[in-house]
Design an enzyme around this catalytic site. Sequence first.
Site, mmCIF file in Angstrom:
data_model
loop_
_atom_site.group_PDB
_atom_site.id
_atom_site.type_symbol
_atom_site.label_atom_id
_atom_site.label_comp_id
_atom_site.label_asym_id
_atom_site.label_seq_id
_atom_site.Cartn_x
_atom_site.Cartn_y
_atom_site.Cartn_z
ATOM 1 N N LYS A 181 -7.951 -6.108 -79.392
ATOM 2 C CA LYS A 181 -7.747 -5.196 -80.556
ATOM 3 C C LYS A 181 -7.007 -5.500 -81.217
ATOM 4 O O LYS A 181 -6.835 -4.953 -82.667
ATOM 5 C CB LYS A 181 -8.517 -3.892 -79.714
ATOM 6 C CG LYS A 181 -10.168 -3.604 -79.776
ATOM 7 C CD LYS A 181 -10.234 -1.953 -79.006
ATOM 8 C CE LYS A 181 -11.792 -2.263 -78.058
ATOM 9 N NZ LYS A 181 -11.982 -1.235 -77.929
ATOM 10 N N SER A 187 -15.754 3.468 -77.409
ATOM 11 C CA SER A 187 -13.781 3.122 -77.512
ATOM 12 C C SER A 187 -14.182 3.841 -79.459
ATOM 13 O O SER A 187 -12.516 3.468 -79.696
ATOM 14 C CB SER A 187 -13.513 2.021 -77.573
ATOM 15 O OG SER A 187 -14.392 0.659 -77.991
#
Length: 353
Positions: free
Chosen positions: A302, A257
């Site tokens: 995140k 990611s």
Amino acid sequence: MNKQRKLRKLPAGIGGMWKWPVCAAIIMTLLLYVPTPFAAYEPGIAISTKPLVQAVAPDSPGEGTFLLTTVKLTYANFWMAIRSAWDHNIELFMKKDLLKGKTAGEYQQRLSVVMLGSQTDALEAAYRKAGIPYKIAPYALVVSEAGPGGNAAGSRGLLTGDELIEVGGVAAGSMSELIESLDGLKPGQEIDASVVRNGKQVTVHIRPQQPADMAGSAADQAAAALGVKQLTELRHVVPDDSTRSVAIDAEGIGGPSAGLMFALQALDELTSGDLTGGYKVAGTGTIDPEGRVGAIGGVGHKVVAADRAGAELFLVPERNAAEAAGKAREIGSEIKVIPVATLDDGVLALKRT
């Protein structure tokens, strides 16, 4: 006659005095140390990509910063499981659903291999965007996911993280070499495979099937022939002009990611000017060599990591944008969430900001 020894009575209250500390110790042990069937995701940290992306001839440092964002994975104790009822930054999963039959070590090994492949894709996307000619040079072929595949019996020998050296006495350090080494083998024929496992070269015994008998890509056929689910060819991206070389060193960070942020940092090193526009830019998203950005998991965590690091912009895959914006509102963050579908989108958005 033997005199009977008289038992001395404890002073009143002494026995009860120990009851509550002992109970408290037992409860604390249960809450903190007894294993549970749960795994938990929490916000991780935001890490500057600048020290992780090394260029032979780096561009002049800009005023802004690119930050990759992470998710913290832990195996939850009972106290964490209880706290998840009111702490929205703790997301519980069943361990078995997360690991899907793998051990914790196999799971981490797979994330590490996937990250290495993601770094190559990020560099390739950056070179393409910068218009710099390059070549692809395979340097290793790794089992990125073991387990029953086209030939379940063969999986007993190969483990996730194994780097193939030889199969049947023939070099197998790339996908093309592996396919060549498997050519002509009889189905069920036991052969030796030489692999690097945990830093040591070992020999395992496998019974490959003929890749030609199976559907799918050459890579899928080769994996099935060895009885594994997935093989990953690790590659170097080598520019024609060696002074334009860029490398990524992100040991300890797993998963794909961070691809988008690595690509942006590499592109910033390969081109003049400050691609950040002077902002603290966090983000997440997978990337392929053509620069297409893919969705990821844990985006809410995140966003929290980016906000805690003081990021002003957050680049996110289009499919994750609504969740990211919702989390930013939930925590009262002023961070600007920017959805992107490609590396081009990210560059254009930064120029417009």
